[in-house]
Design an enzyme around this catalytic site. Structure first.
Site, PDB file in Angstrom:
ATOM      1  N   ARG A 198      11.885  -6.871   5.794  1.00  0.00           N
ATOM      2  CA  ARG A 198      11.692  -5.444   5.501  1.00  0.00           C
ATOM      3  C   ARG A 198      12.489  -4.527   6.432  1.00  0.00           C
ATOM      4  O   ARG A 198      12.486  -4.714   7.632  1.00  0.00           O
ATOM      5  CB  ARG A 198      10.199  -5.132   5.633  1.00  0.00           C
ATOM      6  CG  ARG A 198       9.846  -3.691   5.435  1.00  0.00           C
ATOM      7  CD  ARG A 198       8.389  -3.522   5.119  1.00  0.00           C
ATOM      8  NE  ARG A 198       7.555  -3.368   6.298  1.00  0.00           N
ATOM      9  CZ  ARG A 198       6.272  -3.030   6.240  1.00  0.00           C
ATOM     10  NH1 ARG A 198       5.669  -2.859   5.089  1.00  0.00           N
ATOM     11  NH2 ARG A 198       5.581  -2.893   7.348  1.00  0.00           N
ATOM     12  N   LYS A 232       0.828  -1.215   0.000  1.00  0.00           N
ATOM     13  CA  LYS A 232       0.000   0.000   0.000  1.00  0.00           C
ATOM     14  C   LYS A 232       0.862   1.265   0.000  1.00  0.00           C
ATOM     15  O   LYS A 232       0.642   2.172  -0.782  1.00  0.00           O
ATOM     16  CB  LYS A 232      -0.903   0.053   1.246  1.00  0.00           C
ATOM     17  CG  LYS A 232      -1.876  -1.100   1.382  1.00  0.00           C
ATOM     18  CD  LYS A 232      -2.815  -0.905   2.571  1.00  0.00           C
ATOM     19  CE  LYS A 232      -2.146  -0.829   3.930  1.00  0.00           C
ATOM     20  NZ  LYS A 232      -1.553  -2.074   4.431  1.00  0.00           N
ATOM     21  N   ARG A 258      -9.513   1.332   9.000  1.00  0.00           N
ATOM     22  CA  ARG A 258      -9.073  -0.013   9.370  1.00  0.00           C
ATOM     23  C   ARG A 258     -10.118  -0.754  10.181  1.00  0.00           C
ATOM     24  O   ARG A 258      -9.896  -1.906  10.547  1.00  0.00           O
ATOM     25  CB  ARG A 258      -7.833   0.119  10.227  1.00  0.00           C
ATOM     26  CG  ARG A 258      -6.562  -0.434   9.601  1.00  0.00           C
ATOM     27  CD  ARG A 258      -5.466  -0.152  10.590  1.00  0.00           C
ATOM     28  NE  ARG A 258      -4.276  -0.884  10.349  1.00  0.00           N
ATOM     29  CZ  ARG A 258      -3.237  -0.415   9.661  1.00  0.00           C
ATOM     30  NH1 ARG A 258      -3.304   0.748   9.079  1.00  0.00           N
ATOM     31  NH2 ARG A 258      -2.163  -1.142   9.560  1.00  0.00           N
ATOM     32  N   ARG A 318      -0.774  -8.511  14.173  1.00  0.00           N
ATOM     33  CA  ARG A 318      -1.308  -7.611  13.132  1.00  0.00           C
ATOM     34  C   ARG A 318      -2.171  -8.383  12.143  1.00  0.00           C
ATOM     35  O   ARG A 318      -3.192  -7.883  11.674  1.00  0.00           O
ATOM     36  CB  ARG A 318      -0.159  -6.907  12.397  1.00  0.00           C
ATOM     37  CG  ARG A 318       0.435  -5.765  13.211  1.00  0.00           C
ATOM     38  CD  ARG A 318       1.860  -5.487  12.817  1.00  0.00           C
ATOM     39  NE  ARG A 318       1.996  -4.850  11.531  1.00  0.00           N
ATOM     40  CZ  ARG A 318       3.128  -4.825  10.831  1.00  0.00           C
ATOM     41  NH1 ARG A 318       4.209  -5.400  11.304  1.00  0.00           N
ATOM     42  NH2 ARG A 318       3.167  -4.230   9.669  1.00  0.00           N
ATOM     43  N   ARG A 355      11.191  -1.693  11.737  1.00  0.00           N
ATOM     44  CA  ARG A 355      10.114  -1.103  12.534  1.00  0.00           C
ATOM     45  C   ARG A 355       9.853  -1.940  13.777  1.00  0.00           C
ATOM     46  O   ARG A 355       9.985  -3.156  13.729  1.00  0.00           O
ATOM     47  CB  ARG A 355       8.829  -1.041  11.686  1.00  0.00           C
ATOM     48  CG  ARG A 355       8.625   0.286  11.037  1.00  0.00           C
ATOM     49  CD  ARG A 355       7.523   0.257  10.038  1.00  0.00           C
ATOM     50  NE  ARG A 355       6.273  -0.330  10.535  1.00  0.00           N
ATOM     51  CZ  ARG A 355       5.164  -0.418   9.808  1.00  0.00           C
ATOM     52  NH1 ARG A 355       5.158   0.036   8.566  1.00  0.00           N
ATOM     53  NH2 ARG A 355       4.074  -0.953  10.309  1.00  0.00           N
TER      54      ARG A 355
HETATM   55  P1  ADP Z   1       1.054  -1.915   8.173  1.00  0.00           P
HETATM   56  O1  ADP Z   1      -0.045  -1.639   7.199  1.00  0.00           O
HETATM   57  O2  ADP Z   1       2.326  -2.341   7.517  1.00  0.00           O
HETATM   58  O3  ADP Z   1       0.642  -2.820   9.299  1.00  0.00           O
HETATM   59  P2  ADP Z   1       0.929   0.880   9.080  1.00  0.00           P
HETATM   60  O4  ADP Z   1       2.108   1.754   8.946  1.00  0.00           O
HETATM   61  O5  ADP Z   1      -0.238   1.159   8.186  1.00  0.00           O
HETATM   62  O6  ADP Z   1       1.459  -0.594   8.935  1.00  0.00           O
HETATM   63  O7  ADP Z   1       0.394   0.917  10.594  1.00  0.00           O
HETATM   64  C1  ADP Z   1       1.225   0.635  11.691  1.00  0.00           C
HETATM   65  C2  ADP Z   1       0.403   0.597  12.971  1.00  0.00           C
HETATM   66  O8  ADP Z   1      -0.195   1.887  13.224  1.00  0.00           O
HETATM   67  C3  ADP Z   1      -0.775  -0.372  12.988  1.00  0.00           C
HETATM   68  O9  ADP Z   1      -0.384  -1.701  13.312  1.00  0.00           O
HETATM   69  C4  ADP Z   1      -1.664   0.260  14.062  1.00  0.00           C
HETATM   70  O10 ADP Z   1      -1.157  -0.007  15.356  1.00  0.00           O
HETATM   71  C5  ADP Z   1      -1.495   1.739  13.810  1.00  0.00           C
HETATM   72  N1  ADP Z   1      -2.515   2.269  12.881  1.00  0.00           N
HETATM   73  C6  ADP Z   1      -2.281   2.735  11.623  1.00  0.00           C
HETATM   74  N2  ADP Z   1      -3.428   3.146  11.047  1.00  0.00           N
HETATM   75  C7  ADP Z   1      -4.415   2.912  11.964  1.00  0.00           C
HETATM   76  C8  ADP Z   1      -5.830   3.105  11.973  1.00  0.00           C
HETATM   77  N3  ADP Z   1      -6.478   3.603  10.908  1.00  0.00           N
HETATM   78  N4  ADP Z   1      -6.519   2.744  13.079  1.00  0.00           N
HETATM   79  C9  ADP Z   1      -5.898   2.228  14.145  1.00  0.00           C
HETATM   80  N5  ADP Z   1      -4.572   2.008  14.221  1.00  0.00           N
HETATM   81  C10 ADP Z   1      -3.825   2.358  13.136  1.00  0.00           C
END
Ligand code: ADP
Length: 221
Positions: free
Chosen positions: A130, A18, A91, A174, A163
């Site tokens: 990664r 994404k 999400r 996750r 990360r």
């Molecule tokens: P990935 O898609 O690789 O898991 P992201 O960078 O999108 O990673 O998100 C990292 C973390 O940030 C998520 O695991 C969550 O804890 C938090 N997060 C990101 N976006 C949201 C959201 N819309 N609602 C709740 N938590 C979020």
């Protein structure tokens, strides 16, 4: 190439590409890329109250509260207006409903929802290989690229790191959260906006995926 579609949600599991694809689309079409994960990591890095609240959840692979996620997006939209490529938002079904309500009041409906689909096996492999730049958001694979943890990011010069949620344990959490809370968001759009929902195989090469996404953004679907 002028984009027809300017309010776009990218859905997909961790490591489905994404962020990478949103960056490329943003460079090509000038639509702002908004990653809620990156916004939260930046709050954490700056040690803000919001960042400290977020860190407790994100480091364990859990979601931050809907209230916090919605707040951070509302702040962004107030500053930048309703043109966006959302990566990582909504999400949960609650977040999707909030977004709909906000866009309805702005008379600016969502144009496209794109689901990037990837198998759990491919996700595990990509995540464990990664490394990321927390400054510009670029990601690299230790198997595909010649970069390692601690090297300078080729794009912005900051230090590349793993990360804190790209660990085997946090990843399983996750994936569970994705299945339980985010997959229902796909069902939500299937019911409320089936005409704008598109599915893409994220196991294909990055250029193929980009070509397909670009055709969707310019309305050639
Ligand atoms: P990935 O898609 O690789 O898991 P992201 O960078 O999108 O990673 O998100 C990292 C973390 O940030 C998520 O695991 C969550 O804890 C938090 N997060 C990101 N976006 C949201 C959201 N819309 N609602 C709740 N938590 C979020």
């Amino acid at each position: 190439m002028n984009p027809v579609n300017q309010r776009i949600v990218l859905l997909g599991p961790p490591a489905s590409g994404k962020g990478t694809q949103a960056d490329r689309l943003s460079d090509t079409f000038g639509i702002p890329h908004v990653s809620t994960g990156a916004l939260l990591r930046s709050e954490c890095a700056r040690g803000t109250v919001l960042g400290r609240e977020a860190d407790a959840a994100t480091s364990k692979g859990l979601l931050v509260s809907d209230e916090l996620a919605v707040r951070i997006v509302a702040n962004w939209m107030q500053e930048h207006g309703p043109r966006f490529l959302f990566d990582g938002f909504p999400r949960t079904v609650g977040q999707a409903a909030h977004l709909d309500a906000a866009l309805t009041s702005l008379k600016a409906p969502l144009d496209l929802v794109i689901l990037l689909e990837l198998s759990d096996e491919a996700i595990r492999q990509r995540i464990l290989e990664r490394i990321s730049c927390l400054k510009c958001g670029a990601t690299y694979s230790t198997s595909l690229h010649t970069h390692a943890e601690g090297d300078a990011c080729p794009r912005c010069g900051a230090t590349l790191v793993r990360r804190n949620d790209d660990t085997a344990e946090a990843l399983e959490q996750r994936l569970k959260v994705y299945r339980e809370l985010t997959m229902p968001v796909v069902g939500y759009y299937e019911e409320t906006a089936p005409r704008i929902l598109q599915r893409i195989d994220a196991g294909k090469g990055s250029d193929d995926i980009f070509a397909k996404l670009s055709s969707l953004v310019v309305g050639e679907n």
